[in-house]
Structures are given as structure tokens and as C-alpha cells.
Motif scaffolding. Structure first.
Motif, PDB file in Angstrom:
ATOM      1  N   ILE A 167       7.569   0.997  11.310  1.00  0.00           N
ATOM      2  CA  ILE A 167       6.740   0.347  10.420  1.00  0.00           C
ATOM      3  C   ILE A 167       7.524  -0.430   9.333  1.00  0.00           C
ATOM      4  O   ILE A 167       8.775   0.344   8.918  1.00  0.00           O
ATOM      5  N   GLN A 168       7.340  -1.650   9.202  1.00  0.00           N
ATOM      6  CA  GLN A 168       8.083  -2.387   8.119  1.00  0.00           C
ATOM      7  C   GLN A 168       7.357  -1.857   6.798  1.00  0.00           C
ATOM      8  O   GLN A 168       6.375  -1.882   6.365  1.00  0.00           O
ATOM      9  N   ALA A 169       8.670  -1.408   5.780  1.00  0.00           N
ATOM     10  CA  ALA A 169       8.086  -0.674   4.807  1.00  0.00           C
ATOM     11  C   ALA A 169       9.606  -0.879   3.925  1.00  0.00           C
ATOM     12  O   ALA A 169      10.559  -0.899   4.377  1.00  0.00           O
ATOM     13  N   ARG A 194       3.546   4.792  18.520  1.00  0.00           N
ATOM     14  CA  ARG A 194       3.965   6.312  18.689  1.00  0.00           C
ATOM     15  C   ARG A 194       5.096   6.721  18.163  1.00  0.00           C
ATOM     16  O   ARG A 194       6.282   6.125  18.482  1.00  0.00           O
ATOM     17  N   LEU A 195       5.108   8.139  17.706  1.00  0.00           N
ATOM     18  CA  LEU A 195       6.079   8.696  17.371  1.00  0.00           C
ATOM     19  C   LEU A 195       7.069   9.051  18.681  1.00  0.00           C
ATOM     20  O   LEU A 195       6.347   9.782  19.654  1.00  0.00           O
ATOM     21  N   LEU A 212       0.863  -1.056   0.103  1.00  0.00           N
ATOM     22  CA  LEU A 212      -0.020  -0.077   0.057  1.00  0.00           C
ATOM     23  C   LEU A 212       0.974   1.155   0.114  1.00  0.00           C
ATOM     24  O   LEU A 212       2.103   1.336   0.338  1.00  0.00           O
ATOM     25  N   SER A 213       0.086   2.288  -0.648  1.00  0.00           N
ATOM     26  CA  SER A 213       1.029   3.664  -0.670  1.00  0.00           C
ATOM     27  C   SER A 213       1.123   4.078   0.893  1.00  0.00           C
ATOM     28  O   SER A 213       0.151   3.650   1.676  1.00  0.00           O
ATOM     29  N   VAL A 214       1.670   5.337   1.131  1.00  0.00           N
ATOM     30  CA  VAL A 214       1.639   5.732   2.472  1.00  0.00           C
ATOM     31  C   VAL A 214      -0.010   6.442   2.553  1.00  0.00           C
ATOM     32  O   VAL A 214      -0.161   6.271   3.940  1.00  0.00           O
ATOM     33  N   GLU A 215      -0.398   7.193   1.451  1.00  0.00           N
ATOM     34  CA  GLU A 215      -1.733   7.715   1.673  1.00  0.00           C
ATOM     35  C   GLU A 215      -2.813   6.534   1.947  1.00  0.00           C
ATOM     36  O   GLU A 215      -3.647   6.735   2.637  1.00  0.00           O
ATOM     37  N   THR A 252       2.879  11.343   9.717  1.00  0.00           N
ATOM     38  CA  THR A 252       3.117  10.435  10.540  1.00  0.00           C
ATOM     39  C   THR A 252       3.472   9.043  10.228  1.00  0.00           C
ATOM     40  O   THR A 252       4.426   8.553  10.744  1.00  0.00           O
ATOM     41  N   ILE A 253       2.784   8.508   9.289  1.00  0.00           N
ATOM     42  CA  ILE A 253       3.245   7.237   8.624  1.00  0.00           C
ATOM     43  C   ILE A 253       4.421   7.447   7.783  1.00  0.00           C
ATOM     44  O   ILE A 253       5.417   6.361   8.228  1.00  0.00           O
TER      45      ILE A 253
END
Length: 107
Positions: free
Chosen positions: A76-78, A103-104, A51-54, A66-67
Motif C-alpha cells: 500500500i502506498q503510504a 493479500r498478505l 488517512l490514519s491506519v485506523e 493487516t493495513i
């Protein structure tokens, strides 16, 4: 009312009902075609592995900023695509939906 006049009124009513029925069928056919297009698009999205960030942000109820920050911080695994955009595995987003989004850390 005479019989001829009554017959003309019935014929006009039947013609009007026929036209209305035809118009309703045309509209229903268009709606059915649109529904099939929507279902097709949804199934394509469901089959995607990333999936895209959006898209992830929308599903997770977070902002895209945030993402991206969570991706940058490896929370986050990306993976980054050749275009420099983050791609988030669909199963990672599903896990985050169930277990919560990290959380950030504030600076």
C-alpha cells in the motif's frame, strides 16, 4: 359546563400546547446544531489528504494490523510521519476500495 369553565380549559390547553411547542423547538434547534457539527467534521475528513491506519482499516474492512503489514511490505502506498505512524493517501484508499486490497503473503 359553564362558559367560564370551558374557557379555562381552553386556556390551559393552549398554554400546554405552547409549552410543548417551545420544548419541541428547543429540541429541534439542538438537533440542527448537532447535525451542522457532524457535517462540518465530515467535510473536514473529506478534505484531508491522508488517512490514519485506523481510518483506512475501517474504510477497507480490514484490521489495523493487516493495513500496517501492507504498508510495511510496500503493498500500500503510504508514508511514515515524524511520529512513526503510517499515513495513507486518501486517493490510495479510494483506489483500494474500488480495486480491492492486496493479500498478505503467508510465510
Amino acid at each position: 359546563m359553564n362558559c367560564e369553565m370551558n374557557c379555562n380549559m381552553n386556556c390551559q390547553t393552549e398554554t400546554a400546547n405552547g409549552l410543548l411547542t417551545d420544548a419541541v423547538l428547543v429540541i429541534l434547534t439542538r438537533i440542527e446544531e448537532q447535525n451542522l457539527q457532524i457535517l462540518s467534521r465530515l467535510s473536514l475528513k473529506a478534505d484531508r489528504k491522508y488517512l490514519s491506519v485506523e481510518e483506512a482499516a475501517e474504510r477497507l474492512g480490514r484490521s489495523t494490523w493487516t493495513i500496517r503489514q501492507l504498508c510495511n511490505g510496500s503493498k500500500i502506498q503510504a508514508v511514515k510521519g515524524e511520529d512513526g505512524c503510517w499515513r495513507i493517501p486518501a486517493d490510495e484508499v479510494s483506489k483500494l476500495e474500488e480495486g480491492g486490497v492486496p493479500r498478505l503473503q503467508r510465510r
